[in-house]
Design a protein around this motif. Structure first.
Motif, PDB file in Angstrom:
ATOM      1  N   VAL A  12       0.876  -1.176   0.000  1.00  0.00           N
ATOM      2  CA  VAL A  12       0.000   0.000   0.000  1.00  0.00           C
ATOM      3  C   VAL A  12       0.907   1.217   0.000  1.00  0.00           C
ATOM      4  O   VAL A  12       1.787   1.348   0.861  1.00  0.00           O
ATOM      5  CB  VAL A  12      -0.930   0.020   1.232  1.00  0.00           C
ATOM      6  N   SER A  13       0.714   2.114  -0.960  1.00  0.00           N
ATOM      7  CA  SER A  13       1.622   3.254  -1.102  1.00  0.00           C
ATOM      8  C   SER A  13       1.377   4.301  -0.017  1.00  0.00           C
ATOM      9  O   SER A  13       0.272   4.420   0.525  1.00  0.00           O
ATOM     10  CB  SER A  13       1.485   3.887  -2.483  1.00  0.00           C
ATOM     11  N   ASP A  14       2.415   5.072   0.256  1.00  0.00           N
ATOM     12  CA  ASP A  14       2.326   6.099   1.296  1.00  0.00           C
ATOM     13  C   ASP A  14       1.283   7.156   0.968  1.00  0.00           C
ATOM     14  O   ASP A  14       0.664   7.735   1.872  1.00  0.00           O
ATOM     15  CB  ASP A  14       3.691   6.781   1.479  1.00  0.00           C
ATOM     16  N   ASP A  15       1.081   7.438  -0.340  1.00  0.00           N
ATOM     17  CA  ASP A  15       0.116   8.488  -0.670  1.00  0.00           C
ATOM     18  C   ASP A  15      -1.320   8.053  -0.418  1.00  0.00           C
ATOM     19  O   ASP A  15      -2.210   8.898  -0.262  1.00  0.00           O
ATOM     20  CB  ASP A  15       0.301   8.994  -2.103  1.00  0.00           C
ATOM     21  N   VAL A  16      -1.576   6.742  -0.335  1.00  0.00           N
ATOM     22  CA  VAL A  16      -2.898   6.271   0.075  1.00  0.00           C
ATOM     23  C   VAL A  16      -3.065   6.432   1.585  1.00  0.00           C
ATOM     24  O   VAL A  16      -4.091   6.925   2.059  1.00  0.00           O
ATOM     25  CB  VAL A  16      -3.114   4.803  -0.341  1.00  0.00           C
ATOM     26  N   PHE A  17      -2.044   6.059   2.336  1.00  0.00           N
ATOM     27  CA  PHE A  17      -2.111   6.251   3.786  1.00  0.00           C
ATOM     28  C   PHE A  17      -2.202   7.731   4.151  1.00  0.00           C
ATOM     29  O   PHE A  17      -2.787   8.085   5.182  1.00  0.00           O
ATOM     30  CB  PHE A  17      -0.894   5.628   4.463  1.00  0.00           C
ATOM     31  N   ALA A  18      -1.647   8.602   3.313  1.00  0.00           N
ATOM     32  CA  ALA A  18      -1.758  10.032   3.586  1.00  0.00           C
ATOM     33  C   ALA A  18      -3.212  10.489   3.507  1.00  0.00           C
ATOM     34  O   ALA A  18      -3.617  11.401   4.232  1.00  0.00           O
ATOM     35  CB  ALA A  18      -0.892  10.822   2.601  1.00  0.00           C
ATOM     36  N   LEU A  19      -4.003   9.859   2.631  1.00  0.00           N
ATOM     37  CA  LEU A  19      -5.424  10.175   2.540  1.00  0.00           C
ATOM     38  C   LEU A  19      -6.177   9.718   3.779  1.00  0.00           C
ATOM     39  O   LEU A  19      -7.014  10.445   4.310  1.00  0.00           O
ATOM     40  CB  LEU A  19      -6.042   9.483   1.316  1.00  0.00           C
ATOM     41  N   ARG A  20      -5.887   8.498   4.198  1.00  0.00           N
ATOM     42  CA  ARG A  20      -6.579   7.914   5.357  1.00  0.00           C
ATOM     43  C   ARG A  20      -5.565   7.142   6.196  1.00  0.00           C
ATOM     44  O   ARG A  20      -5.327   5.956   5.977  1.00  0.00           O
ATOM     45  CB  ARG A  20      -7.700   6.986   4.899  1.00  0.00           C
TER      46      ARG A  20
END
Length: 237
Positions: A12-20
């Motif tokens: 799972v990329s960091d930019d997805v975790f940045a969203l949620r």
């Protein structure tokens, strides 16, 4: 099929975790599944999930179910209007009181469990995967195999859209909105990947119950080499 090795490479990329930052995904892979192994029990599971949805929705609108509401906010975060693009659990909950679609035993099982747990669940055919599963934000030029007007077509996600993909292309658009045709489960699928997407306020105990229920069904349907991996944000800024 080495299920544990396949899950080890999922990302799972960091930019997805940045969203949620509260996003969690439980990946479950199994080999040797025989989808026709327990047809009567599958029918009973579907009926139970439909009854459950009728009872729950008689007093609570779908959009106000806590986990569904959380997913609606997540979709808004990357520009997907929830009334136009419903997460898979919400779409199934809306259909369940009138009867869930019957597709094939494996798909019917995960659809029913998605309703019972109000949780998006996706099922993928591992035999057609090319490279590891990964959740990322799209560039916009990736290929997505789907059907329009009864004909197979190739679409492209919007730039910034949250997508599951492999080396060949997008396997699911808008996080958990629509799966590609290439990786769909069929009556002959034997090696499978299930993706269980969760956000707050779903607790760790609730997440584990979803995985346990799914794993139990895979065992009933002849699954072997059943493996699980959880991906979550490891560091909070």
């Amino acid at each position: 099929m080495d299920c544990e090795a396949f899950l080890r490479d999922a990302v799972v990329s960091d930019d997805v975790f940045a969203l949620r930052p509260d996003y969690r995904v439980d990946l479950v892979a199994a080999s040797g599944v025989r989808p026709d192994a327990d047809g009567q029990a599958v029918d009973q599971l579907i009926a139970r999930s439909e009854d459950y949805a009728r009872e729950m929705l008689a007093s609570t609108p779908v959009a106000e179910i806590p986990h569904i509401a959380s997913w609606r906010q997540a979709f808004k975060a990357f520009g997907a209007k929830p009334s136009d693009y419903r997460n898979s659990a919400e779409a199934l909950l809306r259909r369940a009181p009138g009867g869930l679609p019957r597709i094939n035993p494996l798909t019917d099982v995960y659809n029913a469990l998605s309703v019972l747990h109000q949780t998006p669940i996706g099922g993928e055919n591992l035999d057609v995967y090319e490279g590891p599963a990964r959740l990322t934000r799209a560039r916009g030029d990736e290929e997505f195999d789907t059907v329009s007007g009864g004909e197979g077509v190739v679409e492209h996600p919007a730039a910034g859209e949250v997508v599951w993909r492999d080396d060949r292309g997008v396997t699911c658009r808008r996080w958990n909105w629509r799966q590609c045709t290439r990786t769909q489960l069929t009556e002959n699928t034997a090696n499978v990947l299930f993706i269980i997407d969760t956000l707050d306020p779903l607790s760790a105990e609730q997440r584990n119950q979803v995985v346990d229920d799914l794993t139990g069904w895979l065992e009933r349907l002849g699954g072997e080499d059943i493996s699980r991996r959880t991906l979550l944000r490891e560091h909070t800024p």
